[in-house]
Structures are given as C-alpha cells and as structure tokens.
Design a protein around this motif. Sequence first.
Motif, short mmCIF file in Angstrom:
data_model
loop_
_atom_site.label_atom_id
_atom_site.label_comp_id
_atom_site.label_asym_id
_atom_site.label_seq_id
_atom_site.Cartn_x
_atom_site.Cartn_y
_atom_site.Cartn_z
N GLY A 105 100.02 86.03 39.13
CA GLY A 105 100.17 85.84 37.69
C GLY A 105 99.15 86.57 36.83
O GLY A 105 99.12 86.39 35.62
N LYS A 106 98.32 87.40 37.44
CA LYS A 106 97.30 88.13 36.67
C LYS A 106 97.81 89.50 36.24
O LYS A 106 98.53 90.14 36.98
N GLY A 107 97.36 89.95 35.07
CA GLY A 107 97.62 91.34 34.70
C GLY A 107 98.72 91.50 33.66
O GLY A 107 99.32 90.53 33.21
N TRP B 198 103.32 98.79 47.38
CA TRP B 198 102.11 97.96 47.44
C TRP B 198 101.08 98.46 46.45
O TRP B 198 101.04 99.65 46.14
N GLN B 199 100.29 97.55 45.93
CA GLN B 199 99.30 97.92 44.90
C GLN B 199 98.21 96.85 44.83
O GLN B 199 98.32 95.78 45.43
N THR B 200 97.15 97.16 44.09
CA THR B 200 96.09 96.16 43.86
C THR B 200 96.55 95.15 42.81
O THR B 200 97.46 95.41 42.04
N ASN B 201 95.81 94.04 42.77
CA ASN B 201 96.05 93.09 41.68
C ASN B 201 95.20 93.50 40.47
O ASN B 201 94.55 94.55 40.48
N ILE C 277 106.94 91.08 42.28
CA ILE C 277 106.07 91.08 43.47
C ILE C 277 104.68 90.53 43.16
O ILE C 277 103.86 90.34 44.06
N CYS C 278 104.39 90.30 41.89
CA CYS C 278 103.08 89.75 41.51
C CYS C 278 103.10 88.24 41.70
O CYS C 278 103.82 87.53 40.99
N VAL D 52 102.83 94.11 37.95
CA VAL D 52 101.86 94.23 36.86
C VAL D 52 101.28 95.64 36.88
O VAL D 52 101.29 96.31 37.93
N LYS D 53 100.78 96.07 35.76
CA LYS D 53 100.23 97.42 35.65
C LYS D 53 99.06 97.57 36.62
O LYS D 53 98.16 96.73 36.65
N PRO D 54 99.06 98.62 37.46
CA PRO D 54 97.98 98.76 38.44
C PRO D 54 96.65 99.12 37.78
O PRO D 54 96.61 99.64 36.67
#
Lengths: 297, 297
Positions: B130-132, B157-160, B126-127, B195-197
């Motif tokens: 490509g960051k994180g 859902w989560q932050t980038n 879902i990312c 990616v890790k939140p």
Amino acid sequence: MTNSAQIKYPYFEEATSAEVVNARMGSDIDERFREVMSVVVKHLHAAVKEIEPTHEEWLAAIKFLTAAGHKCTEWRQEFILLSDVLGVSMLVDAINHRRPSGATPNTILGPFYVANAPRYANGANICLDGKGEPMAVSGRVVDTDGEPVSGAQIEVWQTNDDGFYDVQQKGIQPDWNLRGMFNATKNGDYWFRSVKPRHYPIPADGPVGKMLGHLGRHPNRAAHMHFIVTASGYEPVITHIFTPDCEFLDQDTVFGVKQDLIAKFQREDPADAASPDRSGAARWKVEWNFTLARAKS
Amino acid sequence: MTNSAQIKYPYFEEATSAEVVNARMGSDIDERFREVMSVVVKHLHAAVKEIEPTHEEWLAAIKFLTAAGHKCTEWRQEFILLSDVLGVSMLVDAINHRRPSGATPNTILGPFYVANAPRYANGANICLDGKGEPMAVSGRVVDTDGEPVSGAQIEVWQTNDDGFYDVQQKGIQPDWNLRGMFNATKNGDYWFRSVKPRHYPIPADGPVGKMLGHLGRHPNRAAHMHFIVTASGYEPVITHIFTPDCEFLDQDTVFGVKQDLIAKFQREDPADAASPDRSGAARWKVEWNFTLARAKS
C-alpha cells in the motif's frame, strides 16, 4: 555531477560502452586515479568485445576471481600468484627498473625474502643443513664503466636441496638456512659458499594452480638464487641468477628468467680427486659480477 | 612442452612480454580457453604498459581484488558488483542479445529476480504494502512487424516505495510484494496496477562502493521496473523500463539505461478529482509495448 563528457554519452550503447563508463567519473577526483581507471576500463571493454564471452563464460570469470579472493589469507596471496604467472609482476618490475645498457637487470623480489639475514665474512657457507651439491660463488660488484664499487652489500637467499625456503619449513630446516649478507671488499670482490639451487613449484593447490593446468603449464620456477645488491650512490638491484641446466629454464612459471641472468655453473673437476661425480661430491663454481647503475639524483 | 612459439620467446623481455606469456601455453589445451586467455593477457599487458604502475599502485590493485574477494559470501557478490559498475555486465548482455532493429532491447537480470512469482489476472495490483504513488501499466506485446503476439507471458518485479525489493526486507514487506506474472490476451494486451518505482543504491559498504567514491560516482540505480517477456517462437526478453523524471536517469550506476527503455509516465489528472496531487493520491499511467524478435531456429 553532470559534465560535458557525460552529456555526450548519457546512456549505454555497445559501440561506445567504454566511453559511457569513463564519462561517468566526477570532475573533482584524483587525476592519476582517473588516468588509471580510464585505461583499465578501455582495455577491459576492448577485451570483452574481442572475446565476446557467453554469460556462462562471464560467470566462470566471476567465480574464478571469487575463489582466488577466498584463497587469500595472511599467509597466501593468490592474486599476487595470478599476477606472477600472467607475467604482470615481471612487467611492473621491468617498467620500474629500466636501466642503462650493461647494468644488472632487476627481477621480482618474490614472497620468500626475509629482512635481517645473518651477516657473514666473505668465504662463509650459508648452507646450514648440509644437503645438496656444494657450490662456490664469487665475483665483483662494478659500475657501468666496469670500475669496482667498494663496500657494496650483497644479500642472498635460496631454497635448500629439497626445493624449500627455510621459512616454508620452520622447525625442519635450521633458521636462516641459505640466507646471508656479505660486504664486498674495497675492490668490489665478494665470495661465499652454498649449494646448487633447485627448481621448486609455486603453491598450486588453488584456483591459479588449476588455471595453470588448463593452460597446459606447470607450476615450477627455474632453479635460481636471489640477490639484493646495494651500495651508496647506486641504484639498488633486486635480481636472480639462474642455473643454465635447469629443465625449467625456458619455462619459469613466473617469467623471472632474463637472458642476462643465466650464469655459468662450472663443475670443479680437480685432477687429483678420485671420481668426484660418482662419489656425489661434485663441486660447482659460479663467477658472477653485479653491475650497478648510478642512482638518479 | 616446448613449441615453436615458445622457442621464439623463451625469456622475459618488456617489449614482448605478452607474447612471452602466451607462448607458454601448452599445445593440447581447450582452444576456446586459449583464445580467451590470449586476449586477456594481451590487454592486461597493454593496460599495464599504458598505465606504468608503480609497485605501490600494483599492490593497491592486488589489495583491492583481495578485499573484493573477502567481501563475497553466499549473499553478496562483490565481483558482480564490480562488473556491473564498470559497465562489463551490460556489455556482456548486449553482445549476447543483439536484436533486429525495433525489437525491445535486453538488459541485465540483476540480483533480485526470484522465480515463480504469483500469477495474476490482468488488472491486478502487485503492490501489497500500500505504499507509494499508484500507477497503471498497460500495453501490448507485438512482433517486429507490429503484429500482436498472443498469449505472451509478462513477469514484472520492482522495489517498493522505500527503494527495497521484498527479498531485501523479509518480514518487513509482504512476501512477493511487487512481483507478478501476467498473460497477455490473444491480441497481445496486458494491464496491471502497481506503484511508481523508486531509485535505490546498490550495496556500497564494500571495496566497490569505496571505488565508486574515489571515482566521484554515487551508487544509485535509476528508478525502474524489471520485466521478462516470453512467448513461444520468440526470443525471450529480459528488460527494464525507466521513469523519465528520475534524477539518476543519466547516471544509473550499472549503466542499465538505454535510450529506448525510457517510458512516458503520464500523470492522470481527472478533472472531476479534487487536487489529486496535493492529496498525495496522484496516479500515474504508463503505456508500454514489448516488441519480440522471432527465435533463431
């Protein structure tokens, strides 16, 4: 940031919710603010636990507060209205003005006070628009031993016979209509002329007015006059007197009425006058003493 | 309008202030509203009596509420923030989602949920930016007896990695970044990549942020992912999972963290990979089961 209280309550649990929130406060904050917010959080959580609001009810509360905030302008303070109609303003006033028995009770200042009212000699008439039922007010300013307080200053303001203060009707009422400042004599006596006050509604076109409607309440204040009485060496008194015959006397929407502030309004009925009532020229006589408490040194 | 309760408490007195206010309610009003407002008035007066605010402190409260109201727009809800940081939102959520022991606890939805996220097959990433730090999430949806719930829907859902949701950075992040909808298999299994939140602050540039400062608190939420899990015949679950190593885990500013929602985030350390940590290519593995309670019929 972590302290021992926080370690005891690290994560949210329904049973300890208020303790969890209060444990989060930092160690180096204003102690009075800590005390105030601890009590706010404690009672807020207790109320929520007792109410058990649905999500929709919680959202209705959020929307009410938002609408009240949006109603506030430089000229309108909906949160003060809310505080007034929920009795909070009177309670805060009472807490801050506990007086010895017999001293005239304080009440809230209200939003219509204006400083620097005209200074009159005793006997003057503060009614400048000629409307309403004439009234003579007289009395004495005394201390809690009943001794006259000489040279006290008495400031008075009230609505006109249409139920509006001059500042609500600029250009319609004469400036400074029904406002005045008097000095008591060396015996503490004062006297002036005015008109019998009328009940009037607080602004009810906002969320607080709507809330009053849902509560089955009306927006009216019982008919009253406002006074501030001051004298050197005594605690200043901000107070009201109420007419005993107002239909809203036991329903004042801001809870301003106290038993000890209901005056006698006597109809003057001179035997030599031809039917003063029917002519509409009834006169009212009010005798009212103010009892001041000595200032705390 | 006059009723027996009102006759008992006609005029304001400090000792009975809440009773005086509550006695004023009309006889023909919504009973739930009467119940709610009675409790509000009772606790409001109790809090004022315990705090004994000065006039200046009362006015500071009025000004705070006014400023909060003025901060509210279509896009900003300062009173919900206030409810969140005082633990009220979590409390209302808890009261409305009491579940049998073992069922996944509910948490607040938060302001960044967006309906109709893209539907992916299990295994999708879902990312989209490509960051994180890459992360694999997998688990099973079960009932309170541990039996698989087939065909459950899992929305996430989560932050980038910069600590923002896509909707906070429209045009900067790809649309629907870090949002997705998955269907569990007939065995209840689901799996996806992300990616890790990261932790992130709530909006702190208003009166609530200032209040947090005076309380010695920060505005950060502990790092988390949001989930909604639904399945026919079961109570829907709105929930979070939290990373165990976030510095704000025991200080989440909206009190969202519950002990049972802290997941294990395991670093995958394949023996055949050359220093994944130092290359910045560390991978995280999270196994998380959701336990659904049967819907009340």
